[in-house]
Motif scaffolding. Structure first.
Motif, PDB file in Angstrom:
ATOM      1  N   MET A  19       0.842  -1.195   0.000  1.00 11.97           N
ATOM      2  CA  MET A  19       0.000   0.000   0.000  1.00 11.97           C
ATOM      3  C   MET A  19       0.884   1.254   0.000  1.00 11.97           C
ATOM      4  N   ALA A  20       0.582   2.179  -0.898  1.00 10.39           N
ATOM      5  CA  ALA A  20       1.380   3.395  -1.005  1.00 10.39           C
ATOM      6  C   ALA A  20       1.181   4.279   0.216  1.00 10.39           C
ATOM      7  N   LYS A  21       2.273   4.877   0.681  1.00  7.83           N
ATOM      8  CA  LYS A  21       2.241   5.759   1.843  1.00  7.83           C
ATOM      9  C   LYS A  21       2.692   7.168   1.431  1.00  7.83           C
ATOM     10  N   THR A  22       2.289   8.139   2.225  1.00  3.60           N
ATOM     11  CA  THR A  22       2.809   9.497   2.066  1.00  3.60           C
ATOM     12  C   THR A  22       3.907   9.679   3.106  1.00  3.60           C
ATOM     13  N   ILE A  23       5.102   9.948   2.614  1.00  2.06           N
ATOM     14  CA  ILE A  23       6.284   9.951   3.481  1.00  2.06           C
ATOM     15  C   ILE A  23       6.964  11.312   3.413  1.00  2.06           C
ATOM     16  N   PHE A  24       7.150  11.919   4.566  1.00  2.00           N
ATOM     17  CA  PHE A  24       7.855  13.200   4.696  1.00  2.00           C
ATOM     18  C   PHE A  24       9.263  12.890   5.191  1.00  2.00           C
ATOM     19  N   ILE A  25      10.266  13.310   4.436  1.00  2.00           N
ATOM     20  CA  ILE A  25      11.639  13.012   4.826  1.00  2.00           C
ATOM     21  C   ILE A  25      12.477  14.284   4.814  1.00  2.00           C
ATOM     22  N   THR A  26      13.178  14.554   5.906  1.00  2.00           N
ATOM     23  CA  THR A  26      14.057  15.720   5.984  1.00  2.00           C
ATOM     24  C   THR A  26      15.472  15.322   5.551  1.00  2.00           C
ATOM     25  N   GLY A  27      16.285  16.317   5.240  1.00  2.00           N
ATOM     26  CA  GLY A  27      17.650  16.024   4.832  1.00  2.00           C
ATOM     27  C   GLY A  27      17.710  15.231   3.541  1.00  2.00           C
ATOM     28  N   ALA A  28      16.765  15.525   2.632  1.00  2.62           N
ATOM     29  CA  ALA A  28      16.666  14.758   1.389  1.00  2.62           C
ATOM     30  C   ALA A  28      17.445  15.390   0.240  1.00  2.62           C
ATOM     31  N   GLY A  29      18.279  16.365   0.548  1.00  5.50           N
ATOM     32  CA  GLY A  29      19.021  17.052  -0.499  1.00  5.50           C
ATOM     33  C   GLY A  29      20.294  16.356  -0.922  1.00  5.50           C
ATOM     34  N   SER A  30      20.723  15.348  -0.167  1.00  2.00           N
ATOM     35  CA  SER A  30      21.979  14.675  -0.497  1.00  2.00           C
ATOM     36  C   SER A  30      22.039  13.323   0.200  1.00  2.00           C
ATOM     37  N   GLY A  31      23.039  12.535  -0.176  1.00  2.00           N
ATOM     38  CA  GLY A  31      23.356  11.300   0.528  1.00  2.00           C
ATOM     39  C   GLY A  31      22.235  10.282   0.604  1.00  2.00           C
ATOM     40  N   LEU A  32      22.170   9.599   1.751  1.00  2.00           N
ATOM     41  CA  LEU A  32      21.190   8.538   1.942  1.00  2.00           C
ATOM     42  C   LEU A  32      19.764   9.066   1.891  1.00  2.00           C
ATOM     43  N   GLY A  33      19.533  10.267   2.404  1.00  2.00           N
ATOM     44  CA  GLY A  33      18.196  10.851   2.397  1.00  2.00           C
ATOM     45  C   GLY A  33      17.682  11.069   0.984  1.00  2.00           C
ATOM     46  N   LYS A  34      18.539  11.595   0.132  1.00  2.00           N
ATOM     47  CA  LYS A  34      18.159  11.819  -1.261  1.00  2.00           C
ATOM     48  C   LYS A  34      17.905  10.497  -1.970  1.00  2.00           C
ATOM     49  N   GLY A  35      18.795   9.542  -1.756  1.00  2.00           N
ATOM     50  CA  GLY A  35      18.632   8.236  -2.384  1.00  2.00           C
ATOM     51  C   GLY A  35      17.349   7.554  -1.955  1.00  2.00           C
ATOM     52  N   ALA A  36      17.022   7.646  -0.658  1.00  2.00           N
ATOM     53  CA  ALA A  36      15.804   7.026  -0.148  1.00  2.00           C
ATOM     54  C   ALA A  36      14.565   7.719  -0.698  1.00  2.00           C
ATOM     55  N   ALA A  37      14.596   9.047  -0.771  1.00  2.00           N
ATOM     56  CA  ALA A  37      13.453   9.794  -1.294  1.00  2.00           C
ATOM     57  C   ALA A  37      13.142   9.391  -2.734  1.00  2.00           C
ATOM     58  N   LEU A  38      14.161   9.344  -3.566  1.00  2.00           N
ATOM     59  CA  LEU A  38      13.980   8.964  -4.968  1.00  2.00           C
ATOM     60  C   LEU A  38      13.548   7.497  -5.083  1.00  2.00           C
ATOM     61  N   GLY A  39      14.171   6.628  -4.297  1.00  2.00           N
ATOM     62  CA  GLY A  39      13.841   5.216  -4.352  1.00  2.00           C
ATOM     63  C   GLY A  39      12.422   4.920  -3.888  1.00  2.00           C
ATOM     64  N   LEU A  40      11.987   5.590  -2.835  1.00  2.00           N
ATOM     65  CA  LEU A  40      10.620   5.401  -2.338  1.00  2.00           C
ATOM     66  C   LEU A  40       9.599   5.913  -3.350  1.00  2.00           C
ATOM     67  N   ALA A  41       9.935   7.019  -4.015  1.00  2.00           N
ATOM     68  CA  ALA A  41       9.044   7.547  -5.051  1.00  2.00           C
ATOM     69  C   ALA A  41       8.920   6.552  -6.200  1.00  2.00           C
ATOM     70  N   GLU A  42      10.021   5.902  -6.554  1.00  2.00           N
ATOM     71  CA  GLU A  42       9.997   4.903  -7.622  1.00  2.00           C
ATOM     72  C   GLU A  42       9.128   3.707  -7.254  1.00  2.00           C
ATOM     73  N   LYS A  43       8.994   3.457  -5.936  1.00  5.52           N
ATOM     74  CA  LYS A  43       8.146   2.363  -5.467  1.00  5.52           C
ATOM     75  C   LYS A  43       6.670   2.756  -5.406  1.00  5.52           C
ATOM     76  N   GLY A  44       6.359   4.000  -5.775  1.00  3.60           N
ATOM     77  CA  GLY A  44       4.972   4.434  -5.814  1.00  3.60           C
ATOM     78  C   GLY A  44       4.494   5.213  -4.614  1.00  3.60           C
ATOM     79  N   HIS A  45       5.383   5.502  -3.671  1.00  2.00           N
ATOM     80  CA  HIS A  45       5.004   6.281  -2.506  1.00  2.00           C
ATOM     81  C   HIS A  45       5.015   7.778  -2.836  1.00  2.00           C
ATOM     82  N   LYS A  46       4.160   8.526  -2.172  1.00  3.23           N
ATOM     83  CA  LYS A  46       4.144   9.980  -2.328  1.00  3.23           C
ATOM     84  C   LYS A  46       5.186  10.560  -1.387  1.00  3.23           C
ATOM     85  N   ILE A  47       6.124  11.328  -1.929  1.00  3.02           N
ATOM     86  CA  ILE A  47       7.239  11.828  -1.141  1.00  3.02           C
ATOM     87  C   ILE A  47       7.181  13.344  -0.997  1.00  3.02           C
ATOM     88  N   ILE A  48       7.314  13.781   0.251  1.00  8.73           N
ATOM     89  CA  ILE A  48       7.491  15.200   0.563  1.00  8.73           C
ATOM     90  C   ILE A  48       8.920  15.315   1.070  1.00  8.73           C
TER      91      ILE A  48
END
Length: 261
Positions: A1-30
């Motif tokens: 089930m798709a979730k809406t996920i708010f992630i801070t520190g998403a401008g670089s590193g692991l945070g950025k990678g996770a944000a993009l990867g979660l979006a590719e899985k169909g989750h809504k990313i803030i």
């Protein structure tokens, strides 16, 4: 089930990678990023991948930025933003030490409080703190960063107990040493203030400690683990990755009970 996920520190590193990867899985990313150039870069990269990610400037030490969290509806909040700096605790300038706590502890708690108020009204939610292996074990010259992550461990464990009756889950993700540039930048920071003629910590000792940075892990493995854990309905309170780091930390914690001075 798709979730809406708010992630801070998403401008670089692991945070950025996770944000993009979660979006590719169909989750809504803030995605919250510290500075505007990071916003531009993340939007561009998301568009190149055909992804829709909502990106906002979110400096977690800026109360006006932090207050914007209440404008969003989300299911999961990932408190990921952090800075890093190494150096001997006996000599690290206190202004630099305070700056680490301002971001990694006070700023992180401020964003978590905003998320908690949202989840209390909603009646459910999950907060994940990006901690570190440094939040469990201490290493030479990593004391400034480690102290902040030990604080995060205490915040997370306390909130886990306090939020249970509100239907809010709390957990940590504890990465080992990954080659994102984060640790290398931290190692470089101490040379901004260190003076061999004034400081008593041997330069050679700190340089030797930096040699460990040559054997860091590929961040893709950690990003995949974050993509797995963040949206999951049930998982361990603490997720340490890779497994070799988890076993190392368990051994270290056991040894603490037998240490002598």
């Amino acid at each position: 089930m798709a979730k809406t996920i708010f992630i801070t520190g998403a401008g670089s590193g692991l945070g950025k990678g996770a944000a993009l990867g979660l979006a590719e899985k169909g989750h809504k990313i803030i995605a919250g990023v510290e500075i505007l150039p990071q916003k531009t870069d993340l939007i561009r990269e998301a568009e190149e991948r055909g992804l829709e990610i909502e990106v906002l400037k979110l400096d977690i030490t800026n109360p006006r930025d932090v207050s914007r969290i209440e404008d969003y509806d989300f299911d999961i909040f990932v408190a990921n933003a952090a800075i890093n700096e190494e150096g001997p605790l006996a000599e690290v300038p206190m202004d630099r030490f305070r700056a680490l706590f301002e971001v990694n502890v006070f700023g992180t708690l401020a964003t978590a409080q905003e998320a908690i108020r949202h989840f209390v009204k909603k009646g459910s939610g999950k907060i994940i703190f990006t901690s570190s292996m440094a939040g469990i074990a201490a290493s030479k010259f990593v004391g400034p960063y480690s102290a902040t992550k030990h604080a995060i461990e205490a915040l997370a464990e306390t909130l886990r107990k306090e939020m249970k009756d509100f239907g809010i889950q709390v957990a940590t993700i504890n990465p080992g040493t990954f080659e994102t540039g984060f640790n290398r930048r931290a190692a470089e920071e101490k040379w901004e203030w260190y003076d061999q003629d004034k400081n008593f910590t041997p330069k050679e000792s700190m340089e030797k400690a930096e040699e460990g940075l040559k054997d860091q892990y590929d961040p893709e493995g950690m990003i995949e683990k974050m993509i797995e854990i963040i949206p999951a309905d049930h998982h361990k309170f603490r997720t340490v990755y890779p497994e070799a780091t988890e076993e190392q930390l368990k051994k270290t914690q056991k040894e603490r009970w037998e240490m002598e001075i």
